[in-house]
Design an enzyme around this catalytic site. Structure first.
Site, mmCIF file in Angstrom:
data_model
loop_
_atom_site.group_PDB
_atom_site.id
_atom_site.type_symbol
_atom_site.label_atom_id
_atom_site.label_comp_id
_atom_site.label_asym_id
_atom_site.label_seq_id
_atom_site.Cartn_x
_atom_site.Cartn_y
_atom_site.Cartn_z
ATOM 1 C CD1 TRP A 79 -3.154 1.026 0.761
ATOM 2 C CD2 TRP A 79 -1.794 2.331 1.939
ATOM 3 N NE1 TRP A 79 -3.822 2.187 1.028
ATOM 4 C CE2 TRP A 79 -3.009 3.014 1.745
ATOM 5 C CE3 TRP A 79 -0.780 2.976 2.653
ATOM 6 C CZ2 TRP A 79 -3.249 4.298 2.252
ATOM 7 C CZ3 TRP A 79 -1.011 4.246 3.147
ATOM 8 C CH2 TRP A 79 -2.247 4.895 2.939
ATOM 9 C CG ASN A 105 4.013 -4.652 6.490
ATOM 10 O OD1 ASN A 105 4.179 -4.626 5.282
ATOM 11 N ND2 ASN A 105 3.146 -5.447 7.094
ATOM 12 N N GLY A 106 5.569 -0.686 7.493
ATOM 13 C CA GLY A 106 5.866 0.413 8.413
ATOM 14 C C GLY A 106 6.522 1.555 7.657
ATOM 15 C CD GLU A 486 -19.393 3.880 10.668
ATOM 16 O OE1 GLU A 486 -18.507 4.693 10.913
ATOM 17 O OE2 GLU A 486 -19.173 2.796 10.079
ATOM 18 C CD GLU A 493 -15.232 3.377 4.672
ATOM 19 O OE1 GLU A 493 -14.011 3.298 4.840
ATOM 20 O OE2 GLU A 493 -16.045 3.061 5.550
ATOM 21 C CG HIS A 509 -24.874 26.844 13.460
ATOM 22 N ND1 HIS A 509 -25.178 28.056 14.037
ATOM 23 C CD2 HIS A 509 -25.636 25.924 14.101
ATOM 24 C CE1 HIS A 509 -26.058 27.877 15.013
ATOM 25 N NE2 HIS A 509 -26.360 26.581 15.063
ATOM 26 C CE LYS A 608 -11.287 -4.422 8.151
ATOM 27 N NZ LYS A 608 -12.531 -3.655 8.166
#
Ligand code: F6R
Length: 613
Positions: A79, A105-106, A486, A493, A509, A608
Site C-alpha cells: 500500500w 511494513n511500516g 458513520e 469510502e 450554521h 484495512k
C-alpha cells in the site's frame, strides 16, 4: 497496512506465499511481489496491481510449480507510502549484490539520511521507497549471521517496521524483526511461516507466536530462535488460535462487505454471549479484570480511537454519561499523544480498535499507560498488539472483518460499549429494574438487525434512485448524531460520493448554504426523543429543495409524509437505535456503490488496518 508472508519448510514455498498474499489482499493492494531461494539463487517476481497479476508473472517463471524446489521465500502486498505503485517500488527489495531480499511494513522515518549515507558508500538504489535502505543496511551489517545482521540494521532504524529477510548463504533461514508493525510466526510440522496477519497463515497452522516490539527471530523449518534487540534469547508463548478459515471466505455473497453486513445478527450475538448476570442484572466482563471497588473508582473515561471505531466511541460517550453518569470524552487517537491529555489515576482510557493494530490508537494506549491511567481496550482481533499491550478489555468475537469498510465491527463495538455502560451503571446509579430492561433490550438487538436486513430489497431500490448524486448530507441528533457520521463515512469510502455527517442543528450554521435540489439529505428521524426537533431540520432542508431520505420507525406516517423516501427501522429505545439504523445505512451505501460499479471490498486508496501515523 501492507502485508507480509514468509515460508520455510519442505514444500515449494510459492503456492503458500501466493495463497497467503491473496488472503492479505484486503489490507493493502497496489502491487505485490515475492522472492524465493532456489538452487542457491534468489528469484524475484513482482507486479503492479492485484495478486492475480503476480500469479500470472509467477506462472510464467515457474510453469510447473510442483517441480519447483524453492522451499524458502518471502512475499508482500504493498500500500504505497513512499513512491507510486510501480514494479520498482514493489517489494521484495534486494541489496546491490543480489544476495539479500527484504519485505517491510511500516515507515522508516530516517530513511533519507540512511539512503544518503549508503549512496555515499556506493550503494545504488532502484526504488523510491524507504524500505530499500533496509536491504543495503543488512548487507553492510552481515558477517555470516543473518539474525545479527537484522538486529544491527534494526538498531539504525527510526520509525516503525515489521520486516523479513532471506539470504542466498542461508537456504533455510528467514530472519524477522518488528517495532510497531505486527508480525506473527506460525509453527507447523517441519515448516515455519511468518505473516503480518494470521489470516495469511491460518490455513496452514493454528499455533502461533506473536512477536513483541524489538523482538527478532530466526526461523528455519524446525527451529524458532527469538531474541531481543540486544541478542538476549527471549521466550514467547505459542498461542492456539481458533481462526475459522471459512469465515474469511465470501460464502456465496458478492462482496465481503455484504456478507459482513448480513452476519451482524450472529456477530452481535457472539459479542453478548455469556456476558449477562441475570441475578443482579449487570454484565460480566472478566476481561476487564476490575473489582467492584475498582469500577467505582473510575471518575472519568477517555475514549481513543480512529475512523469507524471513533464513531462507535462517540455513541459510547452517550452511554457512559446517560447510563452510568461517568463524564466521558472521545479523542481522536491521532491527537491524543500530541496534546498532552490530562490523565489522572482514576481516568480510564478506553482504546477501541477492530484490528488492534492502528498506529495512532496504539500510540494513545502507550501514552495513557505512561501517564498512569487505567487502560483498557475493545478489540476484535484476538492477540493484536493493542489487546496485548493493554492487557485488559473486551473482545468482540465478531469474526474476521475482511471488507475494508467496517460494518460488523461497528455494531459489535456499540454493543460492547452498551454492555460496559451497564456494568458501570449497575455499579453506580442504575436501578435493578433498569438493568433488567437494558439487558432485555440488548438481547433483542440481533432480532432488530434481522428485521432491517429483511428490508434489503426495499433499501436497494431507494439507493439506486440516489446513486448519481455527487454530494450528500447525513444528519442526526443524540446517539443518532455519531450514527450519521458513520453513515456518511460508509458512503464516501465505498461509493466516492462526497458525504458529510452533521449534527442536525449544526446544518444551519454553515453547511445549509450547500443545499439544493441535487444534494440529498439523509435524516435520522427515528421515533425517539428529539424527533420533533429533527422534523424542523427536515423542513429546513425541504425549503432548500434538497430531496430528503429519512430513517423512521416502522409505521411513522408523520415522517413518511414529510420526506421523499424512507428506510424503515423497527421500534426500539434511543440507546439501541444506532445499531439497526446503521445497518440500514450500510446497506444504503453498499447498494449505491454497487450501482456505481465501485470496488466495494477494496476501495481506492484505503487499507484495512492503518499501521502508519
Ligand atoms: C472505516 C474504517 C476505518 C477504521 C479505522 C480504525 O470503514 O474501517 O475508519 O475504522 O481505520 O481501524 P481500527 O478499528 O482497526 O483501529
Amino acid at each position: 497496512m501492507c502485508g507480509i508472508v514468509g515460508y520455510t519448510g519442505k514444500r515449494c514455498s510459492i503456492t503458500t506465499l501466493l495463497d497467503g498474499l491473496a488472503r492479505l489482499e484486503y489490507r493493502g493492494y497496489d502491487s505485490a511481489g515475492l522472492a524465493v531461494l532456489e538452487d542457491g539463487q534468489l528469484k524475484l517476481v513482482k507486479s503492479v496491481g492485484k495478486v492475480k497479476n503476480l500469479k500470472k508473472n509467477v506462472a510464467a517463471t515457474w510453469p510447473n510449480p510442483e517441480k519447483c524446489t524453492a522451499s524458502t521465500g518471502i512475499a508482500h502486498t504493498r500500500w504505497a507510502t513512499h513512491g507510486e505503485p510501480t514494479e520498482a517500488n514493489a517489494h521484495p527489495h534486494l541489496d546491490g549484490s543480489g544476495k539479500f531480499a527484504i519485505v517491510h511494513n511500516g515507515i522508516i522515518d530516517n530513511y533519507l539520511d540512511l539512503r544518503k549515507h549508503l549512496q555515499e558508500q556506493g550503494c545504488v538504489f532502484k526504488s523510491e521507497t524507504d524500505s530499500e535502505v533496509l536491504a543495503h543496511l543488512i548487507h553492510q551489517c552481515y558477517e555470516g549471521d543473518l539474525l545479527h545482521a537484522a538486529a544491527a540494521a534494526s538498531k539504525k532504524l527510526k520509525g516503525t517496521f515489521g520486516f523479513a529477510v532471506i539470504c542466498t548463504d542461508k537456504p533455510e533461514e528467514i530472519a524477522v524483526a518488528r517495532r510497531g508493525s505486527p508480525l506473527v510466526i506460525g509453527v507447523g510440522n517441519n515448516e515455519t511461516l511468518i505473516a503480518s496477519d494470521i489470516a495469511a497463515i491460518a490455513a496452514y497452522t493454528k499455533r502461533v507466536i506473536f512477536l513483541n516490539d524489538d523482538d527478532l527471530a530466526l526461523i528455519t523449518p524446525d527451529k524458532i530462535d527469538i531474541r531481543n534487540i540486544e541478542n538476549v534469547p527471549v521466550s514467547r508463548e505459542i498461542a492456539k488460535i481458533d481462526w475459522d478459515v471459512a469465515a474469511a471466505e465470501k460464502n456465496g455473497y458478492e462482496h465481503f462487505m455484504l456478507k459482513e453486513i448480513f452476519e451482524q445478527p450472529e456477530a452481535v450475538a457472539n459479542t453478548i454471549r455469556g456476558r449477562f448476570d441475570n441475578k443482579v442484572f449487570t454484565s460480566i466482563m472478566s476481561g476487564l479484570n476490575m473489582s467492584p471497588d475498582e469500577l467505582a473508582s473510575v471518575k472519568r473515561i477517555v475514549i481513543a480511537a480512529c475512523g469507524t471505531s471513533m464513531n462507535a466511541g462517540m455513541v459510547g460517550e452517550y452511554y457512559f454519561e446517560d447510563i452510568a453518569g461517568i463524564p466521558t470524552e472521545v479523542e481522536q487517537a491521532a491527537e491524543f499523544r500530541y496534546r498532552n491529555p490530562i490523565i489522572e489515576d482514576n481516568t480510564m482510557v478506553l482504546a477501541i480498535s477492530q484490528s488492534g493494530e492502528t498506529a495512532d490508537t496504539l500510540a494513545a494506549v502507550r501514552e495513557a499507560k505512561n501517564k498512569g491511567g487505567i487502560v483498557a481496550a475493545i478489540n476484535n482481533v484476538v492477540g493484536s498488539t493493542i489487546a496485548r499491550e493493554t492487557g485488559r478489555g473486551i473482545y468482540l468475537h465478531a469474526g474476521p472483518e475482511i471488507g475494508v469498510a467496517s460494518t460488523k465491527a461497528f455494531t459489535c463495538q456499540v454493543t460492547a460499549l452498551l454492555l460496559m455502560a451497564l456494568l458501570f451503571g449497575r455499579n453506580r446509579r442504575l436501578e435493578r429494574h433498569e438493568g433488567k430492561n437494558l439487558i432485555n433490550d440488548i438481547k433483542n438487538i440481533p432480532e432488530l438487525i434481522k428485521q432491517v436486513l429483511a428490508r434489503a430489497g426495499e433499501i436497494e431500490k431507494i439507493a439506486k434512485k440516489y446513486a448519481k448524486a455527487e454530494n450528500f448530507f447525513f444528519i442526526g441528533r443524540g446517539c443518532l448524531y455519531p450514527t450519521a457520521l458513520e453513515g456518511a463515512l460508509k458512503l464516501k469510502e465505498i461509493s466516492y460520493i462526497h458525504a458529510e455527517g452533521y449534527h442536525a442543528a449544526e446544518l444551519k450554521h454553515g453547511p445549509i448554504a450547500l443545499l439544493e435540489e441535487n444534494v440529498p439529505v439523509l435524516a435520522l428521524a427515528n421515533d425517539i426523543p428529539g424527533k420533533d426537533k429533527i422534523i424542523a431540520n427536515i423542513q429546513e432542508c425541504k425549503a432548500r429543495k434538497s430531496p430528503v431520505i429519512a430513517t423512521a420507525t416502522v409505521g411513522d406516517t408523520e415522517i413518511s409524509e414529510l420526506t421523499d423516501d424512507i428506510l424503515w427501522i423497527p421500534h426500539c429505545s434511543s440507546f439501541i437505535a444506532p445499531i439497526p439504523t446503521v445497518v440500514a445505512l450500510q446497506l444504503f451505501s453498499y447498494y449505491i456503490a454497487k450501482e456505481r460499479g465501485c470496488e466495494i471490498d477494496q476501495p481506492r486508496n484505503l487499507a484495512k488496518s492503518v499501521t502508519v501515523e
